[in-house]
Enzyme design. Sequence first.
Site, PDB file in Angstrom:
ATOM      1  N   LYS A  13      19.025   4.579 -50.022  1.00 54.14           N
ATOM      2  CA  LYS A  13      19.133   5.689 -49.065  1.00 54.14           C
ATOM      3  C   LYS A  13      19.402   5.163 -47.649  1.00 54.14           C
ATOM      4  CE  LYS A  13      14.922   7.119 -50.010  1.00 54.14           C
ATOM      5  NZ  LYS A  13      14.485   6.126 -51.021  1.00 54.14           N
ATOM      6  N   ARG A  87       9.791  14.889 -49.219  1.00 54.36           N
ATOM      7  CA  ARG A  87       9.271  14.160 -50.377  1.00 54.36           C
ATOM      8  C   ARG A  87       8.317  15.012 -51.190  1.00 54.36           C
ATOM      9  NH1 ARG A  87      10.073   8.677 -48.025  1.00 54.36           N
ATOM     10  NH2 ARG A  87       9.512   7.181 -49.608  1.00 54.36           N
ATOM     11  N   ARG A 160       9.018  -6.112 -45.595  1.00 59.57           N
ATOM     12  CA  ARG A 160       8.042  -5.031 -45.446  1.00 59.57           C
ATOM     13  C   ARG A 160       6.767  -5.313 -46.229  1.00 59.57           C
ATOM     14  NH1 ARG A 160      11.375   0.522 -46.280  1.00 59.57           N
ATOM     15  NH2 ARG A 160       9.529   0.991 -47.532  1.00 59.57           N
ATOM     16  N   ARG A 171       4.482   3.559 -55.344  1.00 62.37           N
ATOM     17  CA  ARG A 171       5.569   4.332 -54.711  1.00 62.37           C
ATOM     18  C   ARG A 171       6.411   5.047 -55.774  1.00 62.37           C
ATOM     19  NH1 ARG A 171       7.948  -0.431 -51.260  1.00 62.37           N
ATOM     20  NH2 ARG A 171       9.680   0.949 -50.757  1.00 62.37           N
TER      21      ARG A 171
HETATM   22  P1  AP5 Z   1      17.534   0.477 -49.144  1.00 62.62           P
HETATM   23  O1  AP5 Z   1      18.777   1.091 -48.644  1.00 62.62           O
HETATM   24  O2  AP5 Z   1      16.611  -0.163 -48.160  1.00 62.62           O
HETATM   25  O3  AP5 Z   1      16.746   1.505 -50.083  1.00 62.62           O
HETATM   26  P2  AP5 Z   1      15.940   2.825 -49.729  1.00 62.62           P
HETATM   27  O4  AP5 Z   1      16.287   3.846 -50.752  1.00 62.62           O
HETATM   28  O5  AP5 Z   1      16.151   3.200 -48.292  1.00 62.62           O
HETATM   29  O6  AP5 Z   1      14.477   2.296 -50.002  1.00 62.62           O
HETATM   30  P3  AP5 Z   1      13.140   2.429 -49.185  1.00 62.62           P
HETATM   31  O7  AP5 Z   1      12.178   1.415 -49.776  1.00 62.62           O
HETATM   32  O8  AP5 Z   1      13.343   2.323 -47.720  1.00 62.62           O
HETATM   33  O9  AP5 Z   1      12.691   3.835 -49.584  1.00 62.62           O
HETATM   34  P4  AP5 Z   1      11.314   4.364 -49.612  1.00 62.62           P
HETATM   35  O10 AP5 Z   1      11.624   5.771 -49.893  1.00 62.62           O
HETATM   36  O11 AP5 Z   1      10.333   3.743 -50.528  1.00 62.62           O
HETATM   37  O12 AP5 Z   1      10.710   3.940 -48.170  1.00 62.62           O
HETATM   38  P5  AP5 Z   1      10.512   4.725 -46.833  1.00 62.62           P
HETATM   39  O13 AP5 Z   1      10.745   3.792 -45.738  1.00 62.62           O
HETATM   40  O14 AP5 Z   1      11.226   6.029 -46.846  1.00 62.62           O
HETATM   41  O15 AP5 Z   1      17.946  -0.606 -50.260  1.00 62.62           O
HETATM   42  C1  AP5 Z   1      16.974  -1.451 -50.856  1.00 62.62           C
HETATM   43  C2  AP5 Z   1      17.580  -2.888 -51.028  1.00 62.62           C
HETATM   44  O16 AP5 Z   1      18.636  -2.824 -51.978  1.00 62.62           O
HETATM   45  C3  AP5 Z   1      18.184  -3.473 -49.741  1.00 62.62           C
HETATM   46  O17 AP5 Z   1      17.910  -4.851 -49.707  1.00 62.62           O
HETATM   47  C4  AP5 Z   1      19.700  -3.218 -49.885  1.00 62.62           C
HETATM   48  O18 AP5 Z   1      20.463  -4.219 -49.247  1.00 62.62           O
HETATM   49  C5  AP5 Z   1      19.881  -3.265 -51.397  1.00 62.62           C
HETATM   50  N1  AP5 Z   1      20.908  -2.328 -51.863  1.00 62.62           N
HETATM   51  C6  AP5 Z   1      21.134  -1.057 -51.419  1.00 62.62           C
HETATM   52  N2  AP5 Z   1      22.144  -0.498 -52.112  1.00 62.62           N
HETATM   53  C7  AP5 Z   1      22.544  -1.424 -53.029  1.00 62.62           C
HETATM   54  C8  AP5 Z   1      23.543  -1.446 -54.044  1.00 62.62           C
HETATM   55  N3  AP5 Z   1      24.328  -0.396 -54.283  1.00 62.62           N
HETATM   56  N4  AP5 Z   1      23.665  -2.575 -54.798  1.00 62.62           N
HETATM   57  C9  AP5 Z   1      22.865  -3.641 -54.565  1.00 62.62           C
HETATM   58  N5  AP5 Z   1      21.905  -3.691 -53.596  1.00 62.62           N
HETATM   59  C10 AP5 Z   1      21.740  -2.596 -52.865  1.00 62.62           C
HETATM   60  O19 AP5 Z   1       8.954   5.096 -46.918  1.00 62.62           O
HETATM   61  C11 AP5 Z   1       7.946   4.097 -46.816  1.00 62.62           C
HETATM   62  C12 AP5 Z   1       6.583   4.775 -46.850  1.00 62.62           C
HETATM   63  O20 AP5 Z   1       6.443   5.671 -45.730  1.00 62.62           O
HETATM   64  C13 AP5 Z   1       6.316   5.662 -48.074  1.00 62.62           C
HETATM   65  O21 AP5 Z   1       5.856   4.913 -49.183  1.00 62.62           O
HETATM   66  C14 AP5 Z   1       5.235   6.610 -47.511  1.00 62.62           C
HETATM   67  O22 AP5 Z   1       3.980   5.977 -47.427  1.00 62.62           O
HETATM   68  C15 AP5 Z   1       5.727   6.857 -46.087  1.00 62.62           C
HETATM   69  N6  AP5 Z   1       6.644   8.008 -45.988  1.00 62.62           N
HETATM   70  C16 AP5 Z   1       7.952   7.989 -45.588  1.00 62.62           C
HETATM   71  N7  AP5 Z   1       8.478   9.210 -45.595  1.00 62.62           N
HETATM   72  C17 AP5 Z   1       7.502  10.051 -46.027  1.00 62.62           C
HETATM   73  C18 AP5 Z   1       7.455  11.454 -46.278  1.00 62.62           C
HETATM   74  N8  AP5 Z   1       8.551  12.235 -46.105  1.00 62.62           N
HETATM   75  N9  AP5 Z   1       6.300  11.977 -46.733  1.00 62.62           N
HETATM   76  C19 AP5 Z   1       5.197  11.208 -46.905  1.00 62.62           C
HETATM   77  N10 AP5 Z   1       5.177   9.877 -46.701  1.00 62.62           N
HETATM   78  C20 AP5 Z   1       6.331   9.290 -46.263  1.00 62.62           C
END
Ligand code: AP5
Length: 213
Positions: A13, A87, A160, A171
């Site tokens: 994402k 979410r 992270r 997660r």
């Molecule tokens: P990346 O693009 O970083 O993936 P992502 O989907 O953004 O993953 P996140 O871990 O950031 O999502 P998340 O939803 O767990 O975390 P968030 O920060 O929102 O890609 C991942 C890796 O793969 C990278 O190294 C990239 O280079 C590689 N990659 C990407 N595309 C690729 C491809 N096509 N092929 C190969 N490699 C690829 O949330 C963190 C925490 O915050 C949550 O756990 C929760 O505690 C809190 N939080 C955030 N939002 C909320 C909410 N709305 N409600 C409640 N709690 C929340």
Amino acid sequence: MNIILLGPPGAGKGTQAKRLVDERNMIQLSTGDMLREARTSGTEMGNKVAAIMDAGELVTDEIVIGLIEEKLAGDAGGGFIFDGFPRTLAQADALGELLARKGARLDRVVEMQVDDDELVKRITGRFTCGNCGEGYHDEFKRPKTPDVCDVCGESQMKRRADDNEESLRTRLMEYYKKTSPLIGYYYAKGNLKGVNGLGSIEEVAAEIAGALE
Ligand code: AP5
């Protein structure tokens, strides 16, 4: 155009949102980034959510809806990309109301489909530049010179705290229990498009472009 990138942790994402920002002048609203920023700036809210995030659990609806509400009051640029929000069903309802209050609407929800084995590989290999935020991966996206950011030239790579197997398991469970019901929610509203998130970063970007047409 206002869109949601919906998908499990590691689906790509953030990676795809940054491309859309560069290519379409859209504004990325990542609740994960906002919460991490609050943690590092040591605000009361940041301290409150730190342990929840490290454990891989969801932060309360009240906190994240408040963060999004603040950002929606600003410039909309070429449209908003909601990354990691909503979410829960309560967050989805709140987003609908906030957009309606602005006289805006949600144009598309892009569901990025990636299987669990690939998610584990992507999450455990991820690192970012601590200076400019550019994202990298041990296998899929290495910097040209080891430990030096291709974009800003700094050597401040970081990983992270929640990118470990135990917190990733939590997660994923949170995603399947609380977030995946949004797939049906948006399907029923008629604005859901599923994309195969398993290809290369460029291939997935092309799929998303197709879904936004
Ligand atoms: P990346 O693009 O970083 O993936 P992502 O989907 O953004 O993953 P996140 O871990 O950031 O999502 P998340 O939803 O767990 O975390 P968030 O920060 O929102 O890609 C991942 C890796 O793969 C990278 O190294 C990239 O280079 C590689 N990659 C990407 N595309 C690729 C491809 N096509 N092929 C190969 N490699 C690829 O949330 C963190 C925490 O915050 C949550 O756990 C929760 O505690 C809190 N939080 C955030 N939002 C909320 C909410 N709305 N409600 C409640 N709690 C929340």
